[in-house]
Design an enzyme around this catalytic site. Structure first.
Site, PDB file in Angstrom:
ATOM      1  N   GLU A 107       0.958  -1.231   0.083  1.00 22.57           N
ATOM      2  CA  GLU A 107      -0.174  -0.018   0.036  1.00 22.57           C
ATOM      3  C   GLU A 107       0.698   1.102  -0.015  1.00 22.57           C
ATOM      4  O   GLU A 107       1.814   1.480   0.406  1.00 22.57           O
ATOM      5  CB  GLU A 107      -0.794   0.163   1.099  1.00 22.57           C
ATOM      6  N   CYS A 348      -2.387   1.118   8.221  1.00 20.12           N
ATOM      7  CA  CYS A 348      -1.727   0.482   7.049  1.00 20.12           C
ATOM      8  C   CYS A 348      -1.946  -1.082   7.079  1.00 20.12           C
ATOM      9  O   CYS A 348      -2.209  -1.685   8.010  1.00 20.12           O
ATOM     10  CB  CYS A 348      -0.166   0.765   7.123  1.00 20.12           C
TER      11      CYS A 348
HETATM   12  S1  SF4 Z   1       3.046  -0.610  12.972  1.00 20.72           S
HETATM   13 FE1  SF4 Z   1       4.571  -2.321  13.513  1.00 20.72          FE
HETATM   14  S2  SF4 Z   1       3.716  -4.193  12.493  1.00 20.72           S
HETATM   15 FE2  SF4 Z   1       2.742  -2.772  11.469  1.00 20.72          FE
HETATM   16  S3  SF4 Z   1       4.079  -2.186   9.403  1.00 20.72           S
HETATM   17 FE3  SF4 Z   1       4.671  -0.735  11.275  1.00 20.72          FE
HETATM   18  S4  SF4 Z   1       6.264  -1.951  12.192  1.00 20.72           S
HETATM   19 FE4  SF4 Z   1       5.180  -3.416  10.925  1.00 20.72          FE
END
Ligand code: SF4
Length: 361
Positions: A107, A348
């Site tokens: 994404e 995300c």
């Molecule tokens: S929030 Fe944590 S698990 Fe999600 S993409 Fe970012 S680093 Fe990876």
């Protein structure tokens, strides 16, 4: 690893057998062009089409002889990420799901505001860090992206908005510091006047706090910006929310951030997603104030994006304002960041999860 759906898509795509021109070094490209009997200035011409103009086909390269365009097309591809889904928010943000030639998908998001266009990109397909509040973390890591694949996301958004990109945040899927070399190479190309030409200070890397890479980043010559996903200044809470960085203690993070500021003179940002009843309690707020007081830092408070099936909920707006006030009282500047695209799958990994899940079923 790519999912079965992603692998089947890749097998059906013959372009996956040819090398992406974006992955060639200048020397490799010059060598290839020389082997095709071309003069040395051709390499610069081709690179301009690839990096500045984001050419999507060799036919667009109209200042190259037709025979050369055909010879290049036989040997190389031009990236070729395909947009497989998009969501458009009422605030103007657009979220895209791009699929690469081997079938993995990521994404990226374009966020326009007045004369600016910010782009959020992914550095890995999936993520191994396992943050408890994140849709991407729940799905695991497929693979790291190449520098060209990171760069291509920015160009995709630029072309879709038909607008200059003014800033990029590497805050999408993946942990950039677990893909350090490709991340740095992408940052350099984005910064390069012959690439996207975006100022280094407008290029931000967001990390969970992979400590060994923080000082490496501090020692890079460019003035790229650093953001740390903090999310709690209480070790036990942080361990539960962010198991992927459990081995890096908050004390060590505090110390390395002091070294980072001493070395660079630049102010980092701490990202803090407010989760009701988890990291927004009085004890958590006090710990955050203690962690930040007397340091050069800006705190970005983010209302958590809700993820389907997750037990976590955002804090209230009132609570976010309490955080801003208390941090200000100890001399720390904090802002509550608007969650862009809150009417689409803002967190995300949600769009990818939705599309891959749907196509696999
Ligand atoms: S929030 Fe944590 S698990 Fe999600 S993409 Fe970012 S680093 Fe990876």
């Amino acid at each position: 690893m790519p999912s079965d759906t992603e692998k089947n898509d890749a097998a059906a795509n013959p372009a996956a057998q040819r090398r992406d021109l974006h992955t060639l070094t200048h020397g490799e490209l010059a060598e290839l062009l020389a082997s095709l009997g071309q003069p040395s200035f051709r390499a610069k011409q081709v690179e301009e089409w690839v990096w500045s103009k984001n050419a999507r086909s060799f036919d667009e390269m109209t200042n190259l002889p037709k025979s050369l365009r055909e010879a290049l097309a036989e040997r190389l591809t031009l990236g070729g990420a395909v947009e497989v889904a998009r969501q458009v928010s009422s605030d103007g943000s657009r979220k895209y799901l791009l699929r690469f030639t081997d079938g993995v998908s990521v994404e990226c998001v374009g966020m326009p505001s007045r004369s600016k266009l910010s782009v959020c990109v992914s550095t890995q397909a999936g993520c191994a860090m396992g943050c408890a509040f994140c849709a991407t973390g729940a799905a695991g890591l497929s693979r790291s992206l190449t520098a060209a694949e990171i760069y291509e996301q920015v160009m995709h958004v630029r072309d879709d908005f038909n607008s200059r990109v003014t800033s990029v945040v590497m805050m999408g899927q993946g942990e950039p510091f677990m893909n350090y070399d490709a991340t740095l190479a992408a940052l350099r190309k984005l910064n390069d006047p012959d690439g996207a030409g975006i100022g280094a200070r407008h290029l931000t890397v967001s990390t969970c706090g992979v400590i060994p890479q923080i000082m490496r980043f501090a020692n890079e010559p460019e003035q790229f910006t650093l953001a740390i996903s903090l999310h709690s200044a209480v070790q036990r809470t942080r361990n539960a929310l962010m198991p992927g960085v459990r081995k890096y203690s908050l004390i060590n993070l505090y110390n390395v951030m002091g070294e980072y500021v001493n070395k660079t003179g630049r102010r980092p940002t701490y990202e803090y997603a407010l989760i009701g009843g988890v990291n927004d309690t009085d004890a958590e707020l006090q710990a955050l104030c203690d962690f930040c007081e007397g340091t050069l830092v800006h705190v970005n408070l983010i209302q958590l994006n809700e993820v389907e099936g997750s037990k976590f909920r955002p804090s209230t707006d009132l609570r976010a304002q309490d955080f801003v006030r208390r941090l200000a009282a100890v001399g720390v500047e904090a802002t509550v960041r608007n969650s862009r695209g809150s009417d689409i799958d803002a967190a995300c990994g949600q769009l990818r999860q939705r599309v891959i899940g749907r196509r696999s079923s």
